[in-house]
Structure formats: C-alpha cells, structure tokens
Design a protein around this motif. Structure first.
Motif, PDB file in Angstrom:
ATOM      1  N   LYS A  40       0.217   3.507   2.009  1.00 31.56           N
ATOM      2  CA  LYS A  40       1.211   2.564   1.468  1.00 31.56           C
ATOM      3  C   LYS A  40       0.872   2.148   0.046  1.00 31.56           C
ATOM      4  O   LYS A  40       1.444   1.196  -0.481  1.00 31.56           O
ATOM      5  N   LYS A  41      -0.064   2.837  -0.559  1.00 35.94           N
ATOM      6  CA  LYS A  41      -0.472   2.620  -1.959  1.00 35.94           C
ATOM      7  C   LYS A  41      -1.303   1.356  -2.153  1.00 35.94           C
ATOM      8  O   LYS A  41      -1.549   0.966  -3.290  1.00 35.94           O
ATOM      9  N   PHE A  42      -1.726   0.730  -1.053  1.00 38.27           N
ATOM     10  CA  PHE A  42      -2.526  -0.478  -1.190  1.00 38.27           C
ATOM     11  C   PHE A  42      -3.946  -0.104  -1.595  1.00 38.27           C
ATOM     12  O   PHE A  42      -4.559   0.775  -0.995  1.00 38.27           O
ATOM     13  N   LEU A  43      -4.449  -0.781  -2.629  1.00 41.52           N
ATOM     14  CA  LEU A  43      -5.775  -0.493  -3.178  1.00 41.52           C
ATOM     15  C   LEU A  43      -6.761  -1.568  -2.764  1.00 41.52           C
ATOM     16  O   LEU A  43      -6.512  -2.758  -2.957  1.00 41.52           O
ATOM     17  N   LYS A  44      -7.905  -1.130  -2.253  1.00 41.78           N
ATOM     18  CA  LYS A  44      -8.902  -2.115  -1.841  1.00 41.78           C
ATOM     19  C   LYS A  44     -10.293  -1.647  -2.254  1.00 41.78           C
ATOM     20  O   LYS A  44     -10.633  -0.476  -2.089  1.00 41.78           O
ATOM     21  N   ILE A  45     -11.058  -2.575  -2.795  1.00 39.41           N
ATOM     22  CA  ILE A  45     -12.414  -2.222  -3.206  1.00 39.41           C
ATOM     23  C   ILE A  45     -13.283  -1.986  -1.978  1.00 39.41           C
ATOM     24  O   ILE A  45     -13.128  -2.642  -0.948  1.00 39.41           O
TER      25      ILE A  45
ATOM     26  N   ASN B   7       6.051  -9.303  -6.537  1.00 37.34           N
ATOM     27  CA  ASN B   7       7.427  -9.052  -6.134  1.00 37.34           C
ATOM     28  C   ASN B   7       8.275  -8.733  -7.348  1.00 37.34           C
ATOM     29  O   ASN B   7       7.988  -9.183  -8.458  1.00 37.34           O
ATOM     30  N   PRO B   8       9.260  -7.866  -7.158  1.00 35.03           N
ATOM     31  CA  PRO B   8       9.598  -7.216  -5.887  1.00 35.03           C
ATOM     32  C   PRO B   8       8.650  -6.057  -5.585  1.00 35.03           C
ATOM     33  O   PRO B   8       7.870  -5.651  -6.437  1.00 35.03           O
ATOM     34  N   LEU B   9       8.729  -5.534  -4.362  1.00 34.01           N
ATOM     35  CA  LEU B   9       7.929  -4.365  -4.007  1.00 34.01           C
ATOM     36  C   LEU B   9       8.573  -3.095  -4.553  1.00 34.01           C
ATOM     37  O   LEU B   9       7.876  -2.120  -4.871  1.00 34.01           O
ATOM     38  N   PHE B  10       9.881  -3.119  -4.625  1.00 35.07           N
ATOM     39  CA  PHE B  10      10.610  -1.961  -5.128  1.00 35.07           C
ATOM     40  C   PHE B  10      11.712  -2.457  -6.049  1.00 35.07           C
ATOM     41  O   PHE B  10      12.384  -3.447  -5.755  1.00 35.07           O
TER      42      PHE B  10
END
Lengths: 112, 112
Positions: A40-45, B7-10
């Motif tokens: 979902k493109k979420f970035l986490k260290i 926001n927004p996400l898209f």
C-alpha cells in the motif's frame, strides 16, 4: 555517480530461504537506514546505524538482522523468509542523523 | 510517538488547476520533509522545512510549515502531467534524532 546504491534490485525467492540485501553510500554520511515499503506504499523505518552503531531498532522480527561493517555500508540479512516479507526495501543515508535522508533505488523482494 | 497524516490519499486534477496537499502531525517535530516517488522508483527529496513559517518553492510546488498548527502544506500551481507521482511528507520526532515517520502518501494524477 550513484549516491546510495543497493543490490540486488529484484529478489525472488522461496519461503524459508535466507537472503541478504546490500547497501552502499558514497556521500560521506555517517547514518544509514533501512525502510520497508509495503504493497500500500506505506513506508516504515526498520533500523538505523550511526557510525556502525545501531541507534534505531523498530519492532521488527528477529529474523531481520542488519550489519554495518563500516559507515559507508549497511546490509540486511533476512532468515526464514515469509510471504509477508514481500515488499520493497529502501536503504537511505544522511549526515548527523537529523538532516535530509537520501534514498537508494530500492530492492523489490518477492517471497513465493 | 509521532504520527503523520496526509490528505487526500488520492488526488486527480486537471492540468492547469491548483491544489493543496495537507500534512498533519501529532507531536512536536524538529523538521518536516516532502518527498516525491514515481511508480517503481525511489524517493526524491523535494523540500526540507526547518522552522515555523518556513516556505520553500521549486517550480510549480510550494511547501510551507506551521509548527503551531502542526501542519505542513504542499501547494501545486497550474499542474502539469509531469507532476503525477506519489508525494510523502515525513517528520522527525523530537528527541529521536534520526527516526523519520512518513505520512500515508498522496497519489497525484494530473490529467490532460
């Protein structure tokens, strides 16, 4: 000249295998990082090293083990790969920890 | 622990239009960063905002920071197709030195 480089760019492997990703930076930075970007493109260290010393160790399974042989290199070894490990792993570096972080091209890991 | 929301996400917008992406964060952050990511590519640093009231501009993008409101904005002026990408804001939790916490990202699509 590449600033932050990672190898390999793509990694496809079977569940249960062990694999490593390598990262090198030629920017003269003293801090390096590993990030995980999920589907979902979420970035986490995940981890951060400053002058070869581990300074950030997020809640990551202990199957993941970073190693920094010197301040220009930070490798990530993953044991007993699981399907959920499939993601893009980014290496990054910065100077003195609080400055702008520069990212490598990423390694797309697919676990089958 | 710092939390960052975008926001927004898209966002789908027509060429020539203006729009703003919002980035809220939960606790004090030493500084605020904006990154751009093209599909399948790495993260490219756009702006580093260091203090309250900071404003930076590059081409059609302008970023600002209001630390009292814990809000950063990325304003797009007269959008062009080349700006289509995912934009991330990220903050550094005060006292954690190098831990960058990313927002969820805003996928921008500029249509002709």
């Amino acid at each position: 000249d590449t600033a932050v480089s990672q190898t390999p760019k793509y990694l496809v492997t079977q569940m249960g295998n062990d694999k490593s990703i390598k990262c090198e930076q030629n920017l003269g930075h003293d801090t390096m990082y590993w990030y995980k970007q999920d589907s979902k493109k979420f970035l986490k260290i995940m981890f951060s090293y400053n002058n070869k010393e581990l300074i950030i160790n997020e809640t990551v399974p202990n199957r993941f083990s970073p190693k920094s042989p010197d301040k220009a290199h930070l490798n990530l070894h993953i044991n007993s790969l699981e399907l959920g490990d499939s993601a893009v792993y980014f290496c990054a570096s910065s100077l003195a920890g609080v400055n702008e972080q520069f990212f490598g091209p990423g390694t797309r890991l697919t676990v089958l | 622990e710092l939390k960052v929301e975008q926001n927004p996400l898209f966002l789908s917008m027509q060429e020539g239009k203006n729009y703003t992406i919002y980035c809220n964060y939960s606790t004090t952050s030493d500084r605020l960063y904006w990154y751009r990511q093209d599909p399948g590519k790495s993260l490219e640093s756009l702006f580093v905002l260091l203090s309250n009231g900071a404003v930076k501009q590059e081409g059609r993008l302008m970023a600002s920071l209001d630390t009292k409101a814990r809000l950063s904005t990325l304003h797009i002026t007269a959008a062009v197709h080349d700006l289509s990408a995912t934009y991330f804001c990220a903050g550094i939790d005060t006292g954690t030195a190098s831990k960058l916490t990313f927002g969820t990202g805003t996928r921008l699509q500029v249509t002709l």
